[in-house]
Design a protein around this motif. Structure first.
Motif, PDB file in Angstrom:
ATOM      1  N   GLN A   1       0.834  -1.196   0.000  1.00 31.52           N
ATOM      2  CA  GLN A   1       0.000   0.000   0.000  1.00 31.52           C
ATOM      3  C   GLN A   1       0.869   1.245   0.000  1.00 31.52           C
ATOM      4  OE1 GLN A   1      -2.535  -0.339   3.422  1.00 31.52           O
ATOM      5  NE2 GLN A   1      -4.094  -1.482   2.309  1.00 31.52           N
ATOM      6  N   LEU A   2       0.332   2.282  -0.650  1.00 25.57           N
ATOM      7  CA  LEU A   2       1.029   3.550  -0.731  1.00 25.57           C
ATOM      8  C   LEU A   2       0.177   4.636  -0.084  1.00 25.57           C
ATOM      9  CD1 LEU A   2       2.188   3.353  -4.453  1.00 25.57           C
ATOM     10  CD2 LEU A   2       3.472   2.662  -2.424  1.00 25.57           C
ATOM     11  N   GLN A   3       0.812   5.522   0.639  1.00 24.70           N
ATOM     12  CA  GLN A   3       0.105   6.601   1.326  1.00 24.70           C
ATOM     13  C   GLN A   3       0.746   7.915   0.927  1.00 24.70           C
ATOM     14  OE1 GLN A   3      -2.526   6.090   3.476  1.00 24.70           O
ATOM     15  NE2 GLN A   3      -2.837   8.279   3.742  1.00 24.70           N
ATOM     16  N   ALA A   4      -0.002   8.746   0.197  1.00 26.08           N
ATOM     17  CA  ALA A   4       0.494  10.048  -0.229  1.00 26.08           C
ATOM     18  C   ALA A   4       0.047  11.121   0.750  1.00 26.08           C
ATOM     19  CB  ALA A   4      -0.020  10.378  -1.620  1.00 26.08           C
ATOM     20  N   SER A   5       0.913  12.103   0.971  1.00 27.28           N
ATOM     21  CA  SER A   5       0.575  13.201   1.865  1.00 27.28           C
ATOM     22  C   SER A   5       1.361  14.444   1.463  1.00 27.28           C
ATOM     23  CB  SER A   5       0.894  12.825   3.315  1.00 27.28           C
ATOM     24  OG  SER A   5       2.274  12.568   3.474  1.00 27.28           O
ATOM     25  N   GLY A   6       0.955  15.590   2.045  1.00 25.30           N
ATOM     26  CA  GLY A   6       1.708  16.822   1.837  1.00 25.30           C
ATOM     27  C   GLY A   6       1.028  17.861   0.975  1.00 25.30           C
ATOM     28  N   GLY A   7      -0.137  17.552   0.432  1.00 27.62           N
ATOM     29  CA  GLY A   7      -0.828  18.526  -0.398  1.00 27.62           C
ATOM     30  C   GLY A   7      -1.367  19.683   0.415  1.00 27.62           C
ATOM     31  N   GLY A   8      -1.836  20.699  -0.281  1.00 28.70           N
ATOM     32  CA  GLY A   8      -2.400  21.852   0.397  1.00 28.70           C
ATOM     33  C   GLY A   8      -2.683  22.975  -0.560  1.00 28.70           C
ATOM     34  N   LEU A   9      -3.059  24.124   0.004  1.00 31.17           N
ATOM     35  CA  LEU A   9      -3.355  25.336  -0.758  1.00 31.17           C
ATOM     36  C   LEU A   9      -2.193  26.305  -0.593  1.00 31.17           C
ATOM     37  CD1 LEU A   9      -5.212  27.303  -2.309  1.00 31.17           C
ATOM     38  CD2 LEU A   9      -6.254  27.889  -0.098  1.00 31.17           C
ATOM     39  N   VAL A  10      -1.596  26.684  -1.715  1.00 33.37           N
ATOM     40  CA  VAL A  10      -0.460  27.608  -1.677  1.00 33.37           C
ATOM     41  C   VAL A  10      -0.619  28.654  -2.772  1.00 33.37           C
ATOM     42  CG1 VAL A  10       1.136  25.899  -0.713  1.00 33.37           C
ATOM     43  CG2 VAL A  10       0.940  26.173  -3.203  1.00 33.37           C
ATOM     44  N   GLN A  11       0.168  29.716  -2.658  1.00 32.05           N
ATOM     45  CA  GLN A  11       0.168  30.754  -3.689  1.00 32.05           C
ATOM     46  C   GLN A  11       1.178  30.411  -4.782  1.00 32.05           C
ATOM     47  OE1 GLN A  11       0.854  34.454  -1.595  1.00 32.05           O
ATOM     48  NE2 GLN A  11      -1.350  34.820  -1.431  1.00 32.05           N
ATOM     49  N   ALA A  12       0.952  30.961  -5.938  1.00 30.35           N
ATOM     50  CA  ALA A  12       1.891  30.777  -7.046  1.00 30.35           C
ATOM     51  C   ALA A  12       3.285  31.225  -6.619  1.00 30.35           C
ATOM     52  CB  ALA A  12       1.423  31.557  -8.264  1.00 30.35           C
ATOM     53  N   GLY A  13       4.286  30.449  -7.008  1.00 36.62           N
ATOM     54  CA  GLY A  13       5.663  30.739  -6.650  1.00 36.62           C
ATOM     55  C   GLY A  13       6.133  30.030  -5.400  1.00 36.62           C
ATOM     56  N   SER A  14       5.202  29.428  -4.676  1.00 38.91           N
ATOM     57  CA  SER A  14       5.537  28.741  -3.433  1.00 38.91           C
ATOM     58  C   SER A  14       6.056  27.335  -3.710  1.00 38.91           C
ATOM     59  CB  SER A  14       4.304  28.655  -2.529  1.00 38.91           C
ATOM     60  OG  SER A  14       3.822  29.929  -2.199  1.00 38.91           O
ATOM     61  N   SER A  15       6.388  26.652  -2.621  1.00 37.26           N
ATOM     62  CA  SER A  15       6.884  25.277  -2.700  1.00 37.26           C
ATOM     63  C   SER A  15       6.026  24.355  -1.839  1.00 37.26           C
ATOM     64  CB  SER A  15       8.337  25.198  -2.212  1.00 37.26           C
ATOM     65  OG  SER A  15       9.188  25.973  -3.025  1.00 37.26           O
ATOM     66  N   LEU A  16       5.993  23.096  -2.230  1.00 40.22           N
ATOM     67  CA  LEU A  16       5.341  22.045  -1.445  1.00 40.22           C
ATOM     68  C   LEU A  16       6.174  20.780  -1.567  1.00 40.22           C
ATOM     69  CD1 LEU A  16       1.463  22.099  -2.062  1.00 40.22           C
ATOM     70  CD2 LEU A  16       2.655  22.399   0.123  1.00 40.22           C
ATOM     71  N   ARG A  17       6.085  19.951  -0.544  1.00 42.81           N
ATOM     72  CA  ARG A  17       6.821  18.692  -0.542  1.00 42.81           C
ATOM     73  C   ARG A  17       5.827  17.561  -0.313  1.00 42.81           C
ATOM     74  NH1 ARG A  17       9.857  15.741   3.499  1.00 42.81           N
ATOM     75  NH2 ARG A  17      11.814  14.912   2.660  1.00 42.81           N
ATOM     76  N   LEU A  18       5.671  16.718  -1.307  1.00 40.10           N
ATOM     77  CA  LEU A  18       4.784  15.572  -1.205  1.00 40.10           C
ATOM     78  C   LEU A  18       5.592  14.341  -0.807  1.00 40.10           C
ATOM     79  CD1 LEU A  18       2.537  15.980  -4.378  1.00 40.10           C
ATOM     80  CD2 LEU A  18       2.294  17.037  -2.133  1.00 40.10           C
ATOM     81  N   SER A  19       4.982  13.509   0.025  1.00 42.03           N
ATOM     82  CA  SER A  19       5.617  12.270   0.435  1.00 42.03           C
ATOM     83  C   SER A  19       4.741  11.081   0.062  1.00 42.03           C
ATOM     84  CB  SER A  19       5.837  12.254   1.952  1.00 42.03           C
ATOM     85  OG  SER A  19       6.739  13.242   2.357  1.00 42.03           O
ATOM     86  N   CYS A  20       5.376   9.985  -0.290  1.00 42.69           N
ATOM     87  CA  CYS A  20       4.678   8.740  -0.571  1.00 42.69           C
ATOM     88  C   CYS A  20       5.335   7.659   0.272  1.00 42.69           C
ATOM     89  CB  CYS A  20       4.771   8.397  -2.052  1.00 42.69           C
ATOM     90  SG  CYS A  20       4.001   6.824  -2.487  1.00 42.69           S
ATOM     91  N   ALA A  21       4.603   7.190   1.274  1.00 40.87           N
ATOM     92  CA  ALA A  21       5.123   6.162   2.161  1.00 40.87           C
ATOM     93  C   ALA A  21       4.598   4.802   1.736  1.00 40.87           C
ATOM     94  CB  ALA A  21       4.712   6.467   3.596  1.00 40.87           C
ATOM     95  N   ALA A  22       5.495   3.852   1.616  1.00 39.00           N
ATOM     96  CA  ALA A  22       5.125   2.500   1.213  1.00 39.00           C
ATOM     97  C   ALA A  22       5.085   1.578   2.429  1.00 39.00           C
ATOM     98  CB  ALA A  22       6.117   1.973   0.189  1.00 39.00           C
ATOM     99  N   SER A  23       4.166   0.626   2.383  1.00 41.31           N
ATOM    100  CA  SER A  23       4.034  -0.303   3.505  1.00 41.31           C
ATOM    101  C   SER A  23       5.049  -1.444   3.415  1.00 41.31           C
ATOM    102  CB  SER A  23       2.618  -0.881   3.547  1.00 41.31           C
ATOM    103  OG  SER A  23       2.329  -1.557   2.335  1.00 41.31           O
ATOM    104  N   GLU A  24       5.718  -1.579   2.261  1.00 36.42           N
ATOM    105  CA  GLU A  24       6.782  -2.553   2.131  1.00 36.42           C
ATOM    106  C   GLU A  24       8.030  -1.846   1.647  1.00 36.42           C
ATOM    107  OE1 GLU A  24       4.572  -4.528  -1.506  1.00 36.42           O
ATOM    108  OE2 GLU A  24       6.635  -5.249  -1.409  1.00 36.42           O
ATOM    109  N   ARG A  25       9.132  -2.577   1.621  1.00 34.74           N
ATOM    110  CA  ARG A  25      10.391  -1.962   1.233  1.00 34.74           C
ATOM    111  C   ARG A  25      10.303  -1.387  -0.181  1.00 34.74           C
ATOM    112  NH1 ARG A  25      14.234  -5.273   0.235  1.00 34.74           N
ATOM    113  NH2 ARG A  25      12.922  -7.127   0.140  1.00 34.74           N
TER     114      ARG A  25
END
Length: 124
Positions: free
Chosen positions: A1-25
């Motif tokens: 299974q994969l779990q994505a996180s880190g989204g949100g509402l930001v202004q143009a020019g900003s940065s975001l960091r998305l993560s995808c955590a896996a339940s196996e190696r």
């Protein structure tokens, strides 16, 4: 299974960091990738990483702004998004494939495992 996180509402020019955590190696996958689906549009390729050699691949629309990386110790893949634009607004999905081949990394059919998606909204 994969779990994505880190989204949100930001202004143009900003940065975001998305993560995808896996339940196996994560080393059990050949490729991991990020796709996105803008409102009313089809899902599209964003970036992919080879989990063995670490080679990375990007859509032209994000090249130079987004960086995909892996942390095998944490079983996580990261999408660092800089200089965000309103057209980056979409639900972002992480994906993984154990038998994915290089020529197919741009296509959703090449990945057997998908996360639930995380919404990124970039306002102007």
């Amino acid at each position: 299974q994969l779990q994505a996180s880190g989204g949100g509402l930001v202004q143009a020019g900003s940065s975001l960091r998305l993560s995808c955590a896996a339940s196996e190696r994560t080393t059990s996958y050949r490729y991991m990738a990020w796709f996105r689906q803008p409102p009313g549009k089809e899902r599209e390729f964003v970036a992919a990483i080879n989990m063995g050699g670490g080679f990375t691949y990007y859509a032209d629309s994000v090249k130079g702004r987004f960086t995909i990386s892996r942390d095998n110790a944490k079983n996580t893949v990261i999408l660092q998004m800089n200089s965000l634009k309103p057209e980056d607004t979409a639900v972002y999905y992480c994906a993984a494939g154990k038998s994915t081949i290089l020529s197919n990394i741009y296509y959703t059919r090449a990945y057997a495992y998908w996360g639930q998606g995380t919404l990124v909204t970039v306002s102007s």
